[in-house]
Design an enzyme around this catalytic site. Structure first.
Site, PDB file in Angstrom:
ATOM      1  N   GLY A 184     124.413 -11.056 -31.491  1.00  8.91           N
ATOM      2  CA  GLY A 184     124.759  -9.962 -32.410  1.00  8.91           C
ATOM      3  C   GLY A 184     123.579  -9.406 -33.201  1.00  8.91           C
ATOM      4  O   GLY A 184     123.315  -8.197 -33.142  1.00  8.91           O
ATOM      5  N   LYS A 191     135.277 -18.325 -34.472  1.00  6.25           N
ATOM      6  CA  LYS A 191     134.830 -19.625 -33.963  1.00  6.25           C
ATOM      7  C   LYS A 191     135.966 -20.648 -33.995  1.00  6.25           C
ATOM      8  O   LYS A 191     136.224 -21.322 -33.000  1.00  6.25           O
ATOM      9  CB  LYS A 191     133.644 -20.097 -34.823  1.00  6.25           C
ATOM     10  CG  LYS A 191     132.626 -20.912 -34.049  1.00  6.25           C
ATOM     11  CD  LYS A 191     131.438 -21.310 -34.899  1.00  6.25           C
ATOM     12  CE  LYS A 191     130.608 -20.141 -35.379  1.00  6.25           C
ATOM     13  NZ  LYS A 191     130.147 -19.309 -34.259  1.00  6.25           N
ATOM     14  N   GLY A 243     123.970 -16.192 -31.924  1.00  6.31           N
ATOM     15  CA  GLY A 243     122.836 -15.281 -32.034  1.00  6.31           C
ATOM     16  C   GLY A 243     122.060 -15.535 -33.316  1.00  6.31           C
ATOM     17  O   GLY A 243     120.848 -15.301 -33.385  1.00  6.31           O
ATOM     18  N   ASP A 246     132.049 -16.556 -28.723  1.00 10.91           N
ATOM     19  CA  ASP A 246     132.831 -17.763 -29.037  1.00 10.91           C
ATOM     20  C   ASP A 246     134.000 -17.893 -28.060  1.00 10.91           C
ATOM     21  O   ASP A 246     134.265 -18.982 -27.527  1.00 10.91           O
ATOM     22  CB  ASP A 246     133.371 -17.698 -30.473  1.00 10.91           C
ATOM     23  CG  ASP A 246     132.273 -17.780 -31.531  1.00 10.91           C
ATOM     24  OD1 ASP A 246     131.248 -18.427 -31.274  1.00 10.91           O
ATOM     25  OD2 ASP A 246     132.464 -17.195 -32.617  1.00 10.91           O
ATOM     26  N   LYS A 301     127.928 -23.395 -27.205  1.00 16.50           N
ATOM     27  CA  LYS A 301     127.825 -21.980 -27.525  1.00 16.50           C
ATOM     28  C   LYS A 301     126.768 -21.869 -28.615  1.00 16.50           C
ATOM     29  O   LYS A 301     126.903 -22.457 -29.687  1.00 16.50           O
ATOM     30  CB  LYS A 301     129.156 -21.417 -28.014  1.00 16.50           C
ATOM     31  CG  LYS A 301     129.108 -19.904 -28.259  1.00 16.50           C
ATOM     32  CD  LYS A 301     128.728 -19.554 -29.674  1.00 16.50           C
ATOM     33  CE  LYS A 301     128.546 -18.057 -29.886  1.00 16.50           C
ATOM     34  NZ  LYS A 301     128.482 -17.716 -31.323  1.00 16.50           N
TER      35      LYS A 301
HETATM   36  N1  LIG Z   1     133.925 -22.569 -44.468  1.00 14.89           N
HETATM   37  C1  LIG Z   1     132.802 -22.209 -43.855  1.00 14.89           C
HETATM   38  N2  LIG Z   1     131.885 -23.134 -43.528  1.00 14.89           N
HETATM   39  C2  LIG Z   1     130.721 -22.786 -42.932  1.00 14.89           C
HETATM   40  N3  LIG Z   1     130.394 -21.525 -42.610  1.00 14.89           N
HETATM   41  C3  LIG Z   1     131.269 -20.539 -42.905  1.00 14.89           C
HETATM   42  C4  LIG Z   1     132.515 -20.842 -43.522  1.00 14.89           C
HETATM   43  N4  LIG Z   1     133.172 -19.667 -43.695  1.00 14.89           N
HETATM   44  C5  LIG Z   1     132.382 -18.706 -43.215  1.00 14.89           C
HETATM   45  N5  LIG Z   1     131.235 -19.201 -42.709  1.00 14.89           N
HETATM   46  C6  LIG Z   1     130.164 -18.404 -42.141  1.00 14.89           C
HETATM   47  O1  LIG Z   1     130.163 -18.523 -40.734  1.00 14.89           O
HETATM   48  C7  LIG Z   1     128.816 -18.349 -40.297  1.00 14.89           C
HETATM   49  C8  LIG Z   1     128.676 -18.769 -38.833  1.00 14.89           C
HETATM   50  O2  LIG Z   1     129.249 -17.787 -37.995  1.00 14.89           O
HETATM   51  P1  LIG Z   1     128.371 -16.585 -37.388  1.00 14.89           P
HETATM   52  O3  LIG Z   1     129.302 -15.752 -36.583  1.00 14.89           O
HETATM   53  O4  LIG Z   1     127.599 -15.924 -38.479  1.00 14.89           O
HETATM   54  O5  LIG Z   1     127.300 -17.346 -36.501  1.00 14.89           O
HETATM   55  P2  LIG Z   1     127.225 -17.569 -34.944  1.00 14.89           P
HETATM   56  O6  LIG Z   1     128.536 -17.359 -34.304  1.00 14.89           O
HETATM   57  O7  LIG Z   1     126.579 -18.893 -34.773  1.00 14.89           O
HETATM   58  O8  LIG Z   1     126.207 -16.461 -34.490  1.00 14.89           O
HETATM   59  P3  LIG Z   1     126.501 -15.022 -33.847  1.00 14.89           P
HETATM   60  O9  LIG Z   1     127.848 -14.559 -34.303  1.00 14.89           O
HETATM   61  O10 LIG Z   1     125.383 -14.202 -34.422  1.00 14.89           O
HETATM   62  O11 LIG Z   1     126.412 -15.213 -32.365  1.00 14.89           O
HETATM   63  C9  LIG Z   1     128.041 -19.155 -41.280  1.00 14.89           C
HETATM   64  O12 LIG Z   1     126.674 -18.815 -41.332  1.00 14.89           O
HETATM   65  C10 LIG Z   1     128.765 -18.838 -42.596  1.00 14.89           C
HETATM   66  O13 LIG Z   1     128.174 -17.724 -43.220  1.00 14.89           O
HETATM   67 MG   LIG Z   2     129.623 -15.463 -34.535  1.00 15.78          MG
END
Ligand SMILES: Nc1ncnc2c1ncn2[C@@H]1O[C@H](COP(=O)(O)OP(=O)(O)OP(=O)(O)O)[C@@H](O)[C@H]1O
Ligand SMILES: [Mg+2]
Length: 259
Positions: free
Chosen positions: A43, A216, A12, A161, A9
């Protein structure tokens, strides 16, 4: 022997920043006989497009409500620009890929999650991975946009996710890798290498795991209960596979299960 499967996965947040090492790692996996499928998010790109179109968005409990016009833009961006960008990036790196969405071939069937609060957002009810299997059998990497249809063919947005974990479950994938913009689950600037569901619950309570990391880890736990043997959170900005090992946070049912 049956070929093993990995579902990725790609967030974004990282799609346009995926490293050369990331694509190199994918090629290494293909060369060593893995079958790959990719689900992507988008997103931030949906937010940008809504801004460009001067579209107002409604918020409900801190969450953007997917109204019908917002869904129209979301589908355009996810199934259009983001999906095709990704297919082209893979092609550039010598990887054959084809884009589909959860609407294609009955892949993701959903029902309204909570229309009052979230609008046109689906909760996945049924997965039919035939289209994904058909592509993978031909050596083509399916690139899946997180949309779905209800049983009466209405389009609904789904969380990427959760879509990835549903696809991994249906494929009985060996691994599910959440590719994001951080090295894994971090605590006090250190990556936690292996976590169990119990430890994750504690980290959520302690507010170490917040924001986008919450859906996630919940998707990770749901995949584990669907018999996906291993779930990881890895960084797409670097290499996730080095010296024959996957680099990131591994989520396992119990610590004894770590090999
Ligand atoms: N304990 C943690 N460790 C790492 N990251 C964390 C933690 N808690 C929160 N986060 C956040 O989670 C983010 C990743 O999730 P995010 O939903 O932003 O990204 P993504 O799922 O990869 O992309 P998108 O949602 O845009 O498709 C990280 O960039 C960080 O800011
Ligand atoms: Mg996300």
């Amino acid at each position: 022997m049956m070929k093993k499967t990995i579902v990725f996965k790609c967030g974004g947040s990282v799609i346009r920043e995926l490293s050369e090492e990331f694509f190199h790692n994918l090629k290494e996996l293909v060369a060593s006989g893995w079958k790959l499928a990719i689900v992507h998010g988008g997103g931030p790109e949906i937010t940008n497009m809504l801004k460009r179109l001067n579209m107002k968005t409604e918020f409900s409990g801190g969450q953007r409500k997917t109204t019908k016009p917002v869904l129209e833009v979301a589908e355009m961006v996810l199934s259009g620009s983001v999906n095709k960008f990704f297919v082209a990036e893979l092609a550039k790196h010598g990887l054959r890929a084809a884009g589909v969405s959860g609407k294609d071939g009955g892949l993701l069937e959903a029902d309204y999650l909570d229309p009052e609060t979230y609008g046109e957002v689906g909760e996945i009810k049924k997965v039919d991975a035939s289209i994904v299997n058909a592509l993978m059998e031909k050596g083509i990497i399916p690139v899946i946009a997180p949309l779905s249809m209800t049983s009466d063919c209405k389009t609904l947005n789904v969380n990427a996710d959760l879509a990835a974990s549903a696809v991994a479950g249906a494929l009985e994938a060996d691994k599910l890798m959440f590719v994001t913009d951080v090295d894994g689950i971090m605590k006090e600037k250190q990556r936690l290498d292996v976590l169990t569901p119990e430890e994750i619950q504690i980290l959520i309570k302690q507010e170490v795991i917040t924001g986008g990391m919450i859906p996630k880890v919940n998707s990770a736990l749901s995949a584990l209960s669907d018999q996906v043997s291993e779930v990881m959170i890895v960084n797409g900005k670097g290499a996730f596979f080095a010296e024959h090992t996957f680099q990131g946070t591994k989520i396992v049912k119990t610590k004894e299960a770590v090999s």
